[in-house]
Write a protein that holds these residues in place. Structure first.
Motif, PDB file in Angstrom:
ATOM      1  N   GLN A   6     -17.259 -42.315  31.264  1.00 31.31           N
ATOM      2  CA  GLN A   6     -18.497 -42.276  32.044  1.00 31.31           C
ATOM      3  C   GLN A   6     -19.402 -43.394  31.555  1.00 31.31           C
ATOM      4  N   THR A   7     -19.894 -44.192  32.475  1.00 28.85           N
ATOM      5  CA  THR A   7     -20.773 -45.314  32.146  1.00 28.85           C
ATOM      6  C   THR A   7     -22.218 -44.898  32.347  1.00 28.85           C
ATOM      7  N   THR A   8     -23.055 -45.211  31.363  1.00 26.20           N
ATOM      8  CA  THR A   8     -24.485 -44.932  31.449  1.00 26.20           C
ATOM      9  C   THR A   8     -25.257 -46.212  31.153  1.00 26.20           C
ATOM     10  N   ASN A   9     -26.262 -46.487  31.974  1.00 24.74           N
ATOM     11  CA  ASN A   9     -27.154 -47.620  31.767  1.00 24.74           C
ATOM     12  C   ASN A   9     -28.576 -47.096  31.656  1.00 24.74           C
ATOM     13  N   ALA A  10     -29.380 -47.764  30.818  1.00 27.09           N
ATOM     14  CA  ALA A  10     -30.752 -47.293  30.600  1.00 27.09           C
ATOM     15  C   ALA A  10     -31.719 -48.460  30.500  1.00 27.09           C
ATOM     16  N   VAL A  11     -32.963 -48.178  30.874  1.00 29.11           N
ATOM     17  CA  VAL A  11     -34.070 -49.121  30.723  1.00 29.11           C
ATOM     18  C   VAL A  11     -35.130 -48.422  29.889  1.00 29.11           C
ATOM     19  N   PHE A  12     -35.648 -49.125  28.885  1.00 34.90           N
ATOM     20  CA  PHE A  12     -36.621 -48.552  27.964  1.00 34.90           C
ATOM     21  C   PHE A  12     -37.798 -49.511  27.852  1.00 34.90           C
ATOM     22  N   ILE A  13     -39.000 -49.006  28.023  1.00 35.11           N
ATOM     23  CA  ILE A  13     -40.209 -49.823  27.918  1.00 35.11           C
ATOM     24  C   ILE A  13     -41.126 -49.206  26.865  1.00 35.11           C
ATOM     25  N   GLN A  14     -41.645 -50.041  25.985  1.00 33.23           N
ATOM     26  CA  GLN A  14     -42.598 -49.604  24.963  1.00 33.23           C
ATOM     27  C   GLN A  14     -43.833 -50.485  25.073  1.00 33.23           C
ATOM     28  N   HIS A  15     -45.009 -49.865  24.986  1.00 32.40           N
ATOM     29  CA  HIS A  15     -46.252 -50.630  25.051  1.00 32.40           C
ATOM     30  C   HIS A  15     -47.231 -50.093  24.008  1.00 32.40           C
ATOM     31  N   ALA A  16     -47.708 -50.985  23.138  1.00 36.80           N
ATOM     32  CA  ALA A  16     -48.702 -50.616  22.132  1.00 36.80           C
ATOM     33  C   ALA A  16     -50.094 -50.841  22.706  1.00 36.80           C
ATOM     34  N   PHE A  17     -51.007 -49.921  22.398  1.00 37.15           N
ATOM     35  CA  PHE A  17     -52.387 -50.069  22.864  1.00 37.15           C
ATOM     36  C   PHE A  17     -53.320 -49.303  21.947  1.00 37.15           C
ATOM     37  N   ALA A  18     -54.588 -49.596  22.052  1.00 38.91           N
ATOM     38  CA  ALA A  18     -55.643 -48.901  21.299  1.00 38.91           C
ATOM     39  C   ALA A  18     -55.301 -48.779  19.813  1.00 38.91           C
ATOM     40  N   LYS A  22     -48.655 -45.881  20.918  1.00 37.88           N
ATOM     41  CA  LYS A  22     -47.561 -46.519  21.650  1.00 37.88           C
ATOM     42  C   LYS A  22     -47.145 -45.580  22.784  1.00 37.88           C
ATOM     43  N   ALA A  23     -46.963 -46.155  23.966  1.00 40.10           N
ATOM     44  CA  ALA A  23     -46.458 -45.398  25.112  1.00 40.10           C
ATOM     45  C   ALA A  23     -45.015 -45.833  25.365  1.00 40.10           C
ATOM     46  N   TYR A  24     -44.184 -44.883  25.776  1.00 40.99           N
ATOM     47  CA  TYR A  24     -42.775 -45.151  26.031  1.00 40.99           C
ATOM     48  C   TYR A  24     -42.391 -44.604  27.401  1.00 40.99           C
ATOM     49  N   LEU A  25     -41.591 -45.368  28.135  1.00 43.83           N
ATOM     50  CA  LEU A  25     -40.989 -44.918  29.378  1.00 43.83           C
ATOM     51  C   LEU A  25     -39.503 -45.218  29.299  1.00 43.83           C
ATOM     52  N   GLN A  26     -38.690 -44.284  29.797  1.00 41.32           N
ATOM     53  CA  GLN A  26     -37.257 -44.512  29.788  1.00 41.32           C
ATOM     54  C   GLN A  26     -36.640 -43.938  31.054  1.00 41.32           C
ATOM     55  N   TYR A  27     -35.659 -44.686  31.595  1.00 42.68           N
ATOM     56  CA  TYR A  27     -34.870 -44.221  32.732  1.00 42.68           C
ATOM     57  C   TYR A  27     -33.412 -44.499  32.407  1.00 42.68           C
ATOM     58  N   ALA A  28     -32.546 -43.531  32.639  1.00 44.64           N
ATOM     59  CA  ALA A  28     -31.113 -43.721  32.413  1.00 44.64           C
ATOM     60  C   ALA A  28     -30.343 -43.133  33.592  1.00 44.64           C
ATOM     61  N   LYS A  29     -29.237 -43.774  33.926  1.00 47.47           N
ATOM     62  CA  LYS A  29     -28.388 -43.299  35.014  1.00 47.47           C
ATOM     63  C   LYS A  29     -26.948 -43.291  34.540  1.00 47.47           C
ATOM     64  N   SER A  30     -26.301 -42.143  34.672  1.00 51.38           N
ATOM     65  CA  SER A  30     -24.883 -42.009  34.354  1.00 51.38           C
ATOM     66  C   SER A  30     -24.101 -41.977  35.656  1.00 51.38           C
ATOM     67  N   ASP A  31     -23.094 -42.841  35.748  1.00 54.22           N
ATOM     68  CA  ASP A  31     -22.236 -42.855  36.927  1.00 54.22           C
ATOM     69  C   ASP A  31     -21.320 -41.635  36.921  1.00 54.22           C
TER      70      ASP A  31
END
Length: 108
Positions: A6-18, A22-31
């Motif tokens: 099974q193949t899985t791909n993910a996108v991860f975003i991190q942003h530092a502020f104040a 740190k804020a984090y967003l993640q999306y992953a999709k498994s075929d």
């Protein structure tokens, strides 16, 4: 029995502020799963979404909270496992898993 893939791909975003946040967003999709013959098994994929916030208390210690969702296709039961505890017995095929995590972390 045989092998499955099974193949899985993910996108991860991190942003530092104040300063110390740190804020984090993640999306992953498994075929869909491929069986030992290489054929796709229908409706065995999944998607996962996470949003998190971390506050650094010092250079090595921080606290965090996150909200997480696993959205399973109708023949999949991706679940949450951590610290020897699993939601697998509670998750039927095609069920979505939603959970909140809160924690303290320290880097040694």
């Amino acid at each position: 029995v045989g092998g499955r893939e099974q193949t899985t791909n993910a996108v991860f975003i991190q942003h530092a502020f104040a300063g110390s946040y740190k804020a984090y967003l993640q999306y992953a999709k498994s075929d869909d799963v491929k069986n030992s013959a290489g054929a796709e098994v229908a409706n065995t994929g999944a998607r996962a979404y996470s949003v998190a916030l971390r506050k650094d208390l010092s250079k090595r210690t921080g606290i965090y909270t996150s909200y997480n969702i696993f959205k399973n296709d109708s023949a999949n039961n991706m679940n949450f496992t951590a610290g020897g505890v699993s939601s697998a017995a509670l998750v039927g095929q095609g069920s979505d898993v939603k959970f909140v995590a809160v924690g303290l972390m320290h880097n040694f």
